[in-house]
Enzyme design. Structure first.
Site, short mmCIF file in Angstrom:
data_model
loop_
_atom_site.label_atom_id
_atom_site.label_comp_id
_atom_site.label_asym_id
_atom_site.label_seq_id
_atom_site.Cartn_x
_atom_site.Cartn_y
_atom_site.Cartn_z
N GLU A 6 0.84 -1.19 0.00
CA GLU A 6 0.00 0.00 0.00
C GLU A 6 0.88 1.25 0.00
O GLU A 6 1.72 1.41 0.89
CB GLU A 6 -0.89 -0.03 1.25
CG GLU A 6 -1.48 1.29 1.69
CD GLU A 6 -2.63 1.76 0.83
OE1 GLU A 6 -2.98 1.07 -0.14
OE2 GLU A 6 -3.18 2.84 1.13
N GLU A 31 -4.16 -6.66 3.01
CA GLU A 31 -2.91 -7.26 3.46
C GLU A 31 -2.79 -8.74 3.11
O GLU A 31 -1.70 -9.21 2.78
CB GLU A 31 -2.72 -7.06 4.97
CG GLU A 31 -2.30 -5.65 5.37
CD GLU A 31 -3.45 -4.67 5.46
OE1 GLU A 31 -4.61 -5.10 5.25
OE2 GLU A 31 -3.22 -3.49 5.74
N ALA A 45 3.50 -3.44 11.76
CA ALA A 45 3.59 -4.87 12.07
C ALA A 45 2.30 -5.40 12.68
O ALA A 45 1.98 -6.57 12.54
CB ALA A 45 4.77 -5.13 13.02
N ASP A 46 1.57 -4.51 13.34
CA ASP A 46 0.29 -4.92 13.95
C ASP A 46 -0.68 -5.50 12.92
O ASP A 46 -1.57 -6.27 13.28
CB ASP A 46 -0.36 -3.70 14.60
CG ASP A 46 0.63 -2.91 15.44
OD1 ASP A 46 0.52 -2.94 16.67
OD2 ASP A 46 1.53 -2.26 14.86
N PHE A 47 -0.51 -5.11 11.65
CA PHE A 47 -1.45 -5.57 10.62
C PHE A 47 -1.24 -7.04 10.26
O PHE A 47 -1.96 -7.58 9.42
CB PHE A 47 -1.36 -4.68 9.36
CG PHE A 47 -1.58 -3.21 9.62
CD1 PHE A 47 -2.13 -2.76 10.82
CD2 PHE A 47 -1.21 -2.26 8.67
CE1 PHE A 47 -2.32 -1.39 11.05
CE2 PHE A 47 -1.40 -0.90 8.90
CZ PHE A 47 -1.94 -0.47 10.10
N ILE A 48 -0.26 -7.65 10.87
CA ILE A 48 -0.13 -9.11 10.76
C ILE A 48 -1.46 -9.77 11.14
O ILE A 48 -1.82 -10.81 10.61
CB ILE A 48 1.03 -9.61 11.66
CG1 ILE A 48 2.36 -9.31 10.98
CG2 ILE A 48 0.90 -11.10 11.97
CD1 ILE A 48 3.57 -9.59 11.83
N HIS A 69 -0.92 0.11 16.60
CA HIS A 69 0.16 0.56 15.72
C HIS A 69 1.51 0.59 16.44
O HIS A 69 2.38 1.37 16.07
CB HIS A 69 -0.14 1.95 15.15
CG HIS A 69 -1.28 2.00 14.20
ND1 HIS A 69 -2.59 1.90 14.60
CD2 HIS A 69 -1.31 2.12 12.84
CE1 HIS A 69 -3.38 1.97 13.54
NE2 HIS A 69 -2.63 2.11 12.46
#
Lengths: 333, 323
Positions: free
Chosen positions: A29, A69, A93-96, A138
C-alpha cells in the site's frame, strides 16, 4: 564512511537489489503512492519513505495495492513460488493480524508441505514497535510472535548499518523472511558503506564486550541497553551486549558461550513477557547453561498489557535504560 | 469449438483417472490404509479437466482441500500422489503434505490448500509475476462456493482487477460449504452478478458437462491471456461424497445423491455425447478405462510397498538454508 539513517540504508539496499536483479520488485500500500490521484505518482514511497524513488526508476516493479494485506502477502508468496523475489510492505507490524494465514499457513509452510520441492524467496517488511504514542494497534513488536513459526526467518535490525546488510541478505535468501524495522530507529544514523554488503542470518553482533553480565537485546532495545551498560562502566561493571539481529535463526551458540563466561544473563525486549523472546532465551540458558549461572536470569520487557497511548504511559510501558540497569544490578546482587 | 480426437481421449482419460483415484482412495481409507482428513472430488471431474486442458506447465493452478482432481488434471504424477496419501517418504511431497497439500511446482501446481480461499491471493501473485515478466502465462485458482464468502477471495479478486493481471478464478459450486447450503451462506441471490461487480467477466457452465466447462474456461483463459485482466468461471456440479470421507451427509435431500449420480455424471455424459457424435467409439473409451484401472491398481500396490519416512526426516525441508 557516510552517515545514513536506517530509512535511507534500507532504501539504498532496495535500490541496489533492484538494479542488480530484475526479479526483485516491491509491492504494498502506497509503496509508490498517489495512484489514480491528482498528485505525482511515486511521490510517497511508503508511509515511512522506505520505498522512495523506486517507482520513478522501475514503475513496472513498484506495485501499489489496495489495502488488502492478505492479498499483498499472498501475491508476494505466489510470485516468489514462481521465481520472483518480491519485497512486500505491510506497513505497521500490527497488521499481521489481518494477514496471518497467508504468512504462517501459506508462505511459511510451502517448502515443508511440498516435500522440499519449492522455494519461496519473499521478504515481507514491517514497521515495528512502540515509541510514537501510536497506541494499541500501531505499536506492537510482533516479531516475537512470528519467531515461533518454523519455516519463516525473522530479522530485527537495531541500526542502519545492520539494516542494509540484513536487507540484502534477506532479498538473496531463498526462504521467506519477515523483516521488522523498529520504526523509532528510522531516523537514527550510522556509518553505512555505499557499496552492497550482506550480514549473515543467525550471527549475533557483540555490541559491547565485558566480563560480568551477558545482556541480550533486540531492535530498539539495543541502543538503550548500550546506554545502560556504558553508564555502568563508571561503577566497574562490564557487560557483553549481544544483538542477535535475527530471532530465527537464533545464534544460540554466541548467547550460551557468553553466559558460560559471565554466569549472569539479562534479556531485554520491548514486547510483553508471556511466550516472548526474553522467556525463550531465559529458558535456553536455564536448560543449556544452568551450571554456569551465578545469579538469577532477569527479563526486562513490557508488562502484560496492550501498548498505551498517553506519552507518560508509553514511557512507563517500554523498557528504558533505567530498568535495564536495575536488572543488571539485580543479577549481580 | 471442435476438439481434436486426441484431446478428447486425453480429457476422458483424465476424468476417469480422477474418478478411479478418488474411489480407490475412499476404499483404502475405509480399509484403514490412509490416515488424516481426505476430501474427495468424485462427481466434479469435468471442472478440473475442462479448465486444465487449456493450460501448459508454465501456467499455474492453485487448488483447495478437495484438490486431488485439480492436481491430476494439471499433470501430477498419479503414483507419486498415491504414495503421498499413504504417507510414504517416496510420495510427491515426501509424506510431509498428504492429501491437502499435494503439489508439484515444476508442473505449475502451486498446491492443494487446506485453508478455504487461501489460494486466490497466491494465484494473483503468480499472475503478477507473469505480467512483470511480460510472458503470456496465466494463473488459475480453484476454490469452492464456500470460498466466495472469505475476505481473501474478495481481496484477491479486487487486486487482480486493480493490477490487471491474468488471474482466473474458477469457482466450483458444489452447493455445500461443509454441511451448509449455498442458499444459506451466500447472502445475495445472484452470485454471478456479485462476482462480476468486481469488474471482470464470469462464464458459467454446467459442471457435469466437460464440453460446457471447456468452453467457458476457454473464454476466461483467452480473456486473461490476451492481457485483458482477470476472468471467472462458475462450474456448478455436486460432489458425490461428503465434505470429508466419513461425513454422514445429513444435509442431503431425499434422493439427491441418486439423482446426482444418475443425471449429473460427467463421465456418463461424456460417453453419451461421444455416442451421439461418433468422434470417439465406446471401445476406445473402454480401452482407456482399462488403462486407468491398471494405473490405479499399480499406484496402490506401489504405495503400499513404498518406503516409510523416518524420524530424522521430521526436521528436514523446513528451510533451504538454516543459517
Amino acid at each position: 564512511m557516510p552517515e545514513k539513517t536506517m530509512r535511507d540504508a534500507i532504501n539504498e539496499a532496495l535500490h541496489q537489489a533492484m538494479t542488480e536483479d530484475d526479479s526483485v520488485f516491491v509491492i504494498g500500500e502506497d509503496v509508490a503512492g498517489c495512484q489514480g490521484a491528482e498528485g505525482e505518482t511515486g511521490s510517497v514511497g511508503g508511509v515511512f519513505g522506505v520505498t522512495g524513488g523506486i517507482y520513478n526508476k522501475w514503475p513496472d516493479r513498484c506495485i501499489d495495492t489496495p489495502i488488502s494485506e492478505s492479498a499483498i502477502v499472498g501475491a508476494a508468496a505466489g510470485a516468489a513460488l514462481v521465481g520472483m523475489r518480491p519485497v512486500a510492505e505491510i506497513m505497521f507490524a500490527d497488521f499481521i493480524g489481518v494477514c496471518m494465514d497467508q504468512i504462517i499457513n501459506q508462505m511459511g509452510k510451502f517448502r515443508y508441505m511440498f516435500g522440499g520441492k519449492s522455494k519461496c524467496p519473499a521478504v515481507i517488511r514491517f514497521a515495528s514497535g512502540g515509541g510514537f504514542s501510536a497506541a494499541g494497534q500501531h505499536s506492537q513488536a510482533m516479531y516475537q510472535v512470528m519467531t515461533s513459526f518454523p519455516g519463516l526467518k525473522v530479522v530485527i535490525p537495531s541500526n542502519a548499518y545492520d539494516a542494509k546488510g540484513l536487507m540484502l541478505t534477506a532479498i538473496q535468501d531463498d526462504d521467506p523472511v519477515l523483516f521488522f524495522e523498529p520504526k523509532v530507529l528510522y531516523q537514527e544514523t550510522a556509518e553505512v558503506p555505499d557499496e552492497m554488503y550482506t550480514i549473515p542470518f543467525g550471527e549475533a553482533n557483540f555490541v559491547r564486550e565485558g566480563d560480568d553480565v551477558t545482556v541480550v537485546a533486540f531492535g530498539q532495545m539495543v541502543p538503550k541497553a548500550a546506554a545502560a551498560i556504558d553508564a555502568l562502566a563508571d561503577e566497574g561493571i562490564s557487560c557483553d551486549l549481544i544483538d542477535p539481529r535475527t530471532s530465527s535463526p537464533l545464534d544460540t551458540g554466541a548467547i550460551l558461550e557468553s553466559v558460560e563466561a559471565t554466569g549472569r544473563l539479562v534479556v531485554v525486549d520491548e514486547a510483553p513477557p508471556r511466550c516472548g523472546l526474553t522467556a525463550d532465551i531465559a529458558g535456553l540458558a536455564a536448560d543449556k547453561a544452568f551450571k554456569s549461572l551465578k545469579g538469577p536470569i532477569k527479563q526486562v520487557c513490557a508488562p502484560h498489557s496492550p501498548t498505551p497511548f498517553a506519552p507518560e504511559l508509553e514511557a512507563a510501558y517500554i523498557p528504558d535504560a533505567g530498568k535495564i540497569t536495575a536488572a543488571i544490578k539485580e543479577t549481580l546482587a | 469449438m471442435a476438439i481434436p480426437k486426441e484431446k478428447l481421449l486425453q480429457a476422458y482419460r483424465m476424468m476417469k483417472t480422477i474418478r478411479e483415484f478418488e474411489e480407490r482412495v475412499n476404499a483404502e481409507i475405509m480399509n484403514g490404509q490412509i490416515a488424516g482428513f481426505t476430501h474427495l472430488y468424485t462427481g466434479q471431474e469435468a471442472n478440473a479437466v475442462g479448465v486444465c486442458e487449456h493450460l501448459t506447465d508454465a501456467d499455474t493452478i492453485i487448488s483447495t482441500h478437495r484438490g486431488h482432481g485439480h492436481c491430476i488434471a494439471k499433470g501430477a504424477d498419479v503414483i507419486g500422489m498415491m504414495k503421498e496419501l499413504f504417507g510414504s517418504s517416496a510420495g510427491l511431497c515426501k509424506g510431509k503434505g498428504g492429501s491437502m497439500h499435494v503439489a508439484d511446482v515444476d508442473k505449475g501446481i502451486l498446491g492443494a490448500n487446506g485453508i478455504v480461499a487461501g489460494g486466490p491471493p497466491i494465484s494473483v501473485g503468480s499472475a503478477l509475476a507473469a505480467k512483470i515478466r511480460g510472458d503470456n502465462h496465466v494463473a488459475v485458482s480453484f476454490s469452492g462456493d464456500g470460498s466466495v464468502n472469505q475476505g481473501t477471495c474478495f481481496e484477491a479478486m479486487n487486486m487482480a482487477v486493480v493490477l490487471n493481471v491474468p488471474a482466473i478464478f474458477v469457482i466450483e459450486n458444489n452447493y455445500y460449504s461443509e454441511h451448509t447450503s449455498i442458499n444459506y451462506a451466500v447472502g445475495c441471490d445472484d452470485l454471478k452478478a456479485r462476482t462480476e461487480a468486481f469488474g471482470f467477466p464470469v462464464f458459467v457452465a454446467d459442471g457435469s458437462d466437460f464440453f460446457a466447462v471447456y468452453e467457458a474456461a476457454g473464454k476466461a483463459i483467452e480473456h486473461a491471456r490476451a492481457g485483458n485482466g482477470p476472468a471467472g468461471v462458475f462450474a456448478e456440479q455436486g460432489r458425490y461424497h461428503g465434505h470429508f470421507v466419513g461425513d454422514p451427509q445429513s444435509y442431503r435431500g431425499e434422493g439427491e445423491l441418486d439423482e446426482l449420480r444418475e443425471k449429473y455424471d460427467p463421465l456418463k455424459n461424456f460417453r453419451a455425447k461421444m455416442a451421439e457424435t461418433g468422434e470417439v467409439s465406446g471401445e476406445e473409451l473402454d480401452a482407456v478405462d482399462a488403462e486407468v484401472l491398471a494405473l490405479i491398481d499399480q499406484a496402490v500396490e506401489e504405495a503400499k510397498a513404498a518406503p516409510r519416512p523416518t524420524a530424522e526426516e521430521v526436521t528436514q525441508d523446513v528451510y533451504i538454508n538454516y543459517a
